[in-house]
Design an enzyme around this catalytic site. Structure first.
Site, mmCIF file in Angstrom:
data_model
loop_
_atom_site.group_PDB
_atom_site.id
_atom_site.type_symbol
_atom_site.label_atom_id
_atom_site.label_comp_id
_atom_site.label_asym_id
_atom_site.label_seq_id
_atom_site.Cartn_x
_atom_site.Cartn_y
_atom_site.Cartn_z
ATOM 1 N N ASP A 31 -29.269 40.709 44.348
ATOM 2 C CA ASP A 31 -30.196 41.474 43.502
ATOM 3 C C ASP A 31 -31.204 40.490 42.937
ATOM 4 O OD1 ASP A 31 -31.358 43.022 41.278
ATOM 5 O OD2 ASP A 31 -29.697 44.421 41.632
ATOM 6 N N SER A 124 -32.524 60.001 48.816
ATOM 7 C CA SER A 124 -32.773 60.803 47.621
ATOM 8 C C SER A 124 -33.067 62.244 48.010
ATOM 9 C CB SER A 124 -33.989 60.214 46.904
ATOM 10 O OG SER A 124 -34.450 61.081 45.908
ATOM 11 N N TYR A 148 -43.057 56.896 46.712
ATOM 12 C CA TYR A 148 -41.634 56.566 46.595
ATOM 13 C C TYR A 148 -40.812 57.398 47.587
ATOM 14 C CZ TYR A 148 -36.829 56.856 45.015
ATOM 15 O OH TYR A 148 -35.467 56.884 45.005
ATOM 16 N N LYS A 152 -38.418 56.448 51.149
ATOM 17 C CA LYS A 152 -37.036 56.853 51.459
ATOM 18 C C LYS A 152 -36.976 57.552 52.817
ATOM 19 C CE LYS A 152 -35.055 55.125 47.948
ATOM 20 N NZ LYS A 152 -34.137 54.014 48.119
ATOM 21 N N TYR A 176 -29.016 61.340 47.111
ATOM 22 C CA TYR A 176 -28.542 61.614 45.752
ATOM 23 C C TYR A 176 -29.405 62.692 45.105
ATOM 24 C CZ TYR A 176 -27.304 56.591 46.288
ATOM 25 O OH TYR A 176 -26.891 55.366 46.727
ATOM 26 N N ASN A 198 -36.915 59.633 33.158
ATOM 27 C CA ASN A 198 -35.908 60.651 33.487
ATOM 28 C C ASN A 198 -35.333 61.303 32.233
ATOM 29 O OD1 ASN A 198 -35.296 58.351 35.945
ATOM 30 N ND2 ASN A 198 -35.759 60.457 36.505
ATOM 31 N N PRO A 292 -46.903 67.405 36.249
ATOM 32 C CA PRO A 292 -47.440 67.544 37.610
ATOM 33 C C PRO A 292 -46.422 67.071 38.655
ATOM 34 C CG PRO A 292 -49.036 66.453 36.171
ATOM 35 C CD PRO A 292 -47.765 66.571 35.381
HETATM 36 P P1 NAD Z 1 -31.921 50.464 39.714
HETATM 37 O O1 NAD Z 1 -33.355 50.086 39.574
HETATM 38 O O2 NAD Z 1 -31.087 50.465 38.497
HETATM 39 O O3 NAD Z 1 -31.226 49.549 40.817
HETATM 40 C C1 NAD Z 1 -31.913 49.022 41.922
HETATM 41 C C2 NAD Z 1 -31.627 47.518 41.946
HETATM 42 O O4 NAD Z 1 -32.279 46.929 43.076
HETATM 43 C C3 NAD Z 1 -32.141 46.795 40.706
HETATM 44 O O5 NAD Z 1 -31.084 46.020 40.175
HETATM 45 C C4 NAD Z 1 -33.276 45.914 41.220
HETATM 46 O O6 NAD Z 1 -33.374 44.718 40.488
HETATM 47 C C5 NAD Z 1 -32.849 45.693 42.668
HETATM 48 N N1 NAD Z 1 -33.943 45.422 43.617
HETATM 49 C C6 NAD Z 1 -35.064 46.135 43.836
HETATM 50 N N2 NAD Z 1 -35.772 45.596 44.838
HETATM 51 C C7 NAD Z 1 -35.080 44.509 45.275
HETATM 52 C C8 NAD Z 1 -35.288 43.547 46.299
HETATM 53 N N3 NAD Z 1 -36.372 43.596 47.078
HETATM 54 N N4 NAD Z 1 -34.376 42.569 46.457
HETATM 55 C C9 NAD Z 1 -33.272 42.510 45.666
HETATM 56 N N5 NAD Z 1 -33.018 43.398 44.689
HETATM 57 C C10 NAD Z 1 -33.917 44.384 44.497
HETATM 58 O O7 NAD Z 1 -31.893 51.902 40.414
HETATM 59 P P2 NAD Z 1 -30.674 52.883 40.653
HETATM 60 O O8 NAD Z 1 -30.914 54.101 39.839
HETATM 61 O O9 NAD Z 1 -29.391 52.179 40.550
HETATM 62 O O10 NAD Z 1 -30.971 53.292 42.170
HETATM 63 C C11 NAD Z 1 -30.354 52.641 43.256
HETATM 64 C C12 NAD Z 1 -30.938 53.197 44.541
HETATM 65 O O11 NAD Z 1 -30.751 54.604 44.580
HETATM 66 C C13 NAD Z 1 -32.452 52.978 44.685
HETATM 67 O O12 NAD Z 1 -32.732 52.676 46.029
HETATM 68 C C14 NAD Z 1 -33.039 54.313 44.305
HETATM 69 O O13 NAD Z 1 -34.282 54.550 44.925
HETATM 70 C C15 NAD Z 1 -31.975 55.270 44.802
HETATM 71 N N6 NAD Z 1 -31.959 56.564 44.087
HETATM 72 C C16 NAD Z 1 -31.864 56.575 42.724
HETATM 73 C C17 NAD Z 1 -31.863 57.789 42.045
HETATM 74 C C18 NAD Z 1 -31.824 57.852 40.537
HETATM 75 O O14 NAD Z 1 -32.229 58.870 39.980
HETATM 76 N N7 NAD Z 1 -31.343 56.825 39.838
HETATM 77 C C19 NAD Z 1 -31.923 58.990 42.779
HETATM 78 C C20 NAD Z 1 -32.000 58.928 44.162
HETATM 79 C C21 NAD Z 1 -32.006 57.703 44.810
HETATM 80 C C1 WQD Z 2 -35.323 66.351 35.375
HETATM 81 C C2 WQD Z 2 -35.843 67.603 34.683
HETATM 82 C C3 WQD Z 2 -38.194 67.529 34.252
HETATM 83 C C4 WQD Z 2 -38.118 64.259 31.372
HETATM 84 C C5 WQD Z 2 -36.433 62.211 39.589
HETATM 85 C C6 WQD Z 2 -37.149 61.719 40.813
HETATM 86 C C7 WQD Z 2 -36.275 61.854 42.028
HETATM 87 C C8 WQD Z 2 -34.916 61.169 41.804
HETATM 88 C C9 WQD Z 2 -34.288 61.568 40.507
HETATM 89 C C10 WQD Z 2 -34.953 58.958 42.742
HETATM 90 C C11 WQD Z 2 -37.176 68.104 35.239
HETATM 91 C C12 WQD Z 2 -37.420 67.573 32.955
HETATM 92 C C13 WQD Z 2 -37.755 65.222 32.287
HETATM 93 C C14 WQD Z 2 -38.626 64.657 30.105
HETATM 94 C C15 WQD Z 2 -38.309 66.967 30.747
HETATM 95 N N1 WQD Z 2 -35.051 59.742 41.738
HETATM 96 N N2 WQD Z 2 -37.842 66.563 31.968
HETATM 97 N N3 WQD Z 2 -38.692 66.008 29.841
HETATM 98 O O1 WQD Z 2 -37.853 64.753 38.379
HETATM 99 O O2 WQD Z 2 -35.666 65.886 39.003
HETATM 100 O O3 WQD Z 2 -36.094 63.576 39.743
HETATM 101 O O4 WQD Z 2 -35.239 61.431 39.427
HETATM 102 O O5 WQD Z 2 -34.823 59.215 43.904
HETATM 103 O O6 WQD Z 2 -36.962 61.274 43.086
HETATM 104 O O7 WQD Z 2 -38.334 62.491 40.985
HETATM 105 O O8 WQD Z 2 -35.649 63.981 37.362
HETATM 106 O O9 WQD Z 2 -34.897 63.313 35.127
HETATM 107 O O10 WQD Z 2 -37.359 63.114 35.688
HETATM 108 O O11 WQD Z 2 -36.358 65.360 35.401
HETATM 109 O O12 WQD Z 2 -38.405 68.165 30.437
HETATM 110 O O13 WQD Z 2 -39.010 63.836 29.264
HETATM 111 O O14 WQD Z 2 -36.093 67.273 33.299
HETATM 112 O O15 WQD Z 2 -39.369 68.288 34.174
HETATM 113 O O16 WQD Z 2 -37.152 69.498 35.178
HETATM 114 P P1 WQD Z 2 -36.413 64.663 38.632
HETATM 115 P P2 WQD Z 2 -36.076 63.850 35.855
#
Ligand code: NAD
Ligand code: WQD
Length: 337
Positions: A31, A124, A148, A152, A176, A198, A292
């Site tokens: 990381d 995602s 973004y 993916k 996820y 979020n 948006p």
């Molecule tokens: P996070 O930012 O907490 O974790 C990602 C980690 O990757 C971080 O520790 C960051 O420092 C590291 N990183 C990024 N680019 C790097 C690189 N080039 N080399 C080495 N390390 C690097 O995010 P998270 O919420 O734990 O998400 C993990 C994965 O899941 C991500 O790929 C994210 O896109 C995906 N994801 C997250 C969510 C969500 O809502 N949290 C939803 C769907 C998918």
């Molecule tokens: C959830 C709900 C908002 C904040 C995002 C990424 C998605 C994935 C997960 C990585 C929605 C509402 C939010 C606030 C609100 N990430 N909201 N007030 O948009 O479903 O997904 O995270 O892959 O790609 O787009 O998650 O937590 O932002 O929003 O009312 O201050 O909460 O409108 O209905 P979202 P979120």
């Protein structure tokens, strides 16, 4: 069995490292700490009573990656490393494409060079097009609305093509839904930099008084109470899904996309009220305009995860709200405190 976990210091990665150590795997984390703090890994070691190996470098650094693959014989890779802020990806798209695509390509190259055949990829629900009927099955139409999401979807395609070219490879693309909550100890959790985008971190930081009030992004959607509906999943359930995916990948070949969600949608106000009730706190909020790019309702069909991986979510919305608050109150400033 030794697993390479990229992005293991992050939110989902740290919970998965803990689950891996508890299940008896050896864990090696890479990381660059771009969006995380190495403190999370110290706490994973403390919680599990086991140690892991940590390397602080960028996954795109092929020289260091090559040396790492020579040093360790990995059974499988879990690839979390990536940038994930949707809004930032719109303003700085090239940063997202460069980070998320090149890190994945570097891993593909090392897999082939060093004969590591199994990879679990963090995809995602954002890869699904916005006009699908709910619930979303894995064969729903794909399409993205921001860079973004495209990173993916492009990584999914790269990994799908790799499995065609290398028939002995096994890749699971985990899509996820909305991960929230924290480990029940309150020692590891979500620690977003700056003002959270979020919902859940916004709620916990508002309840704590760090933020003034939550803005509910629209209450005129065609949903149960007019606010947006999402499929929230406890991060510990999500972490366990990775263990099931690893077992599957080790037994099978080819590339499979699998949803990790609960199949149950909750509205913003339902989450807010559950959080207030479970934790006996008040979260000041106002109804604001729609954000948006948002759509009314998103939730998973979780059947394939059940059938293929033998995984389903076990923790409910109360667990998610309680554990998120426990983490936030124990760590009001996250790991940096
Ligand atoms: P996070 O930012 O907490 O974790 C990602 C980690 O990757 C971080 O520790 C960051 O420092 C590291 N990183 C990024 N680019 C790097 C690189 N080039 N080399 C080495 N390390 C690097 O995010 P998270 O919420 O734990 O998400 C993990 C994965 O899941 C991500 O790929 C994210 O896109 C995906 N994801 C997250 C969510 C969500 O809502 N949290 C939803 C769907 C998918
Ligand atoms: C959830 C709900 C908002 C904040 C995002 C990424 C998605 C994935 C997960 C990585 C929605 C509402 C939010 C606030 C609100 N990430 N909201 N007030 O948009 O479903 O997904 O995270 O892959 O790609 O787009 O998650 O937590 O932002 O929003 O009312 O201050 O909460 O409108 O209905 P979202 P979120």
């Amino acid at each position: 069995m030794k697993i390479l976990v990229t992005g293991g210091a992050g939110y989902i990665g740290s919970h998965t490292c803990l689950a891996l150590l508890e299940a008896g795997y050896e864990v090696v984390v890479v990381d660059n700490l771009r969006n995380s703090d190495a403190q999370s890994l110290k706490r994973v070691e403390e919680l599990s009573g086991k140690s892991l190996s940590f390397y602080a470098f960028d996954v795109r650094d092929e020289n260091r990656l090559d040396a790492l693959f020579k040093e360790h014989r990995f059974t499988s890779i879990i690839h979390f490393a990536g940038l994930k802020a949707v809004g930032e990806s719109v303003t700085i798209p090239t940063k997202y494409y460069a980070n998320n695509l090149i890190s994945t390509l570097a891993l593909c190259k090392m897999m082939k060079k060093h004969g590591v055949r199994n990879l679990i990829f963090s995809s995602s629900a954002t890869v699904y097009a916005q006009d699908n009927a709910m619930p979303l099955g894995e064969d729903a139409r794909l399409g993205c609305t921001n860079p973004y999401g495209w990173t993916k979807l492009m990584c999914e395609q790269i990994l799908r093509d790799l499995c065609v070219a290398e028939p002995s490879f096994s890749v699971v693309l985990l899509r996820y839904f909305n991960p929230i909550g924290a480990h029940k100890s309150g020692r590891i959790g979500e620690d977003p930099a700056g003002i959270p985008n979020n919902l859940l971190p916004y709620i916990t930081q508002t309840a704590l008084g760090r933020l003034k009030q939550l803005s509910v992004h629209g209450d005129d959607y065609d949903t149960v109470d007019g606010t947006g509906v999402r499929d929230y999943i406890h991060v510990v359930d999500l972490a366990n899904g990775h263990l099931k995916a690893l077992e599957y990948a080790q037994r099978n070949r080819g590339c499979e996309a699998v949803n990790l969600g609960t199949g149950q949608g909750y509205s913003v106000l339902q989450i807010l009220h559950a959080f207030e009730q479970v934790n006996k706190v008040t979260v000041p909020h106002v109804i604001g305009p729609r954000r948006p790019g948002d759509i009314a309702t998103v939730y998973a069909d979780p059947k394939k995860a059940r059938d293929l991986l033998g995984w389903e979510a076990t923790l409910g919305i109360e667990d998610m709200c309680r554990d998120a608050w426990n983490w936030q109150t124990q760590n009001p400033k996250g790991y940096r405190a």
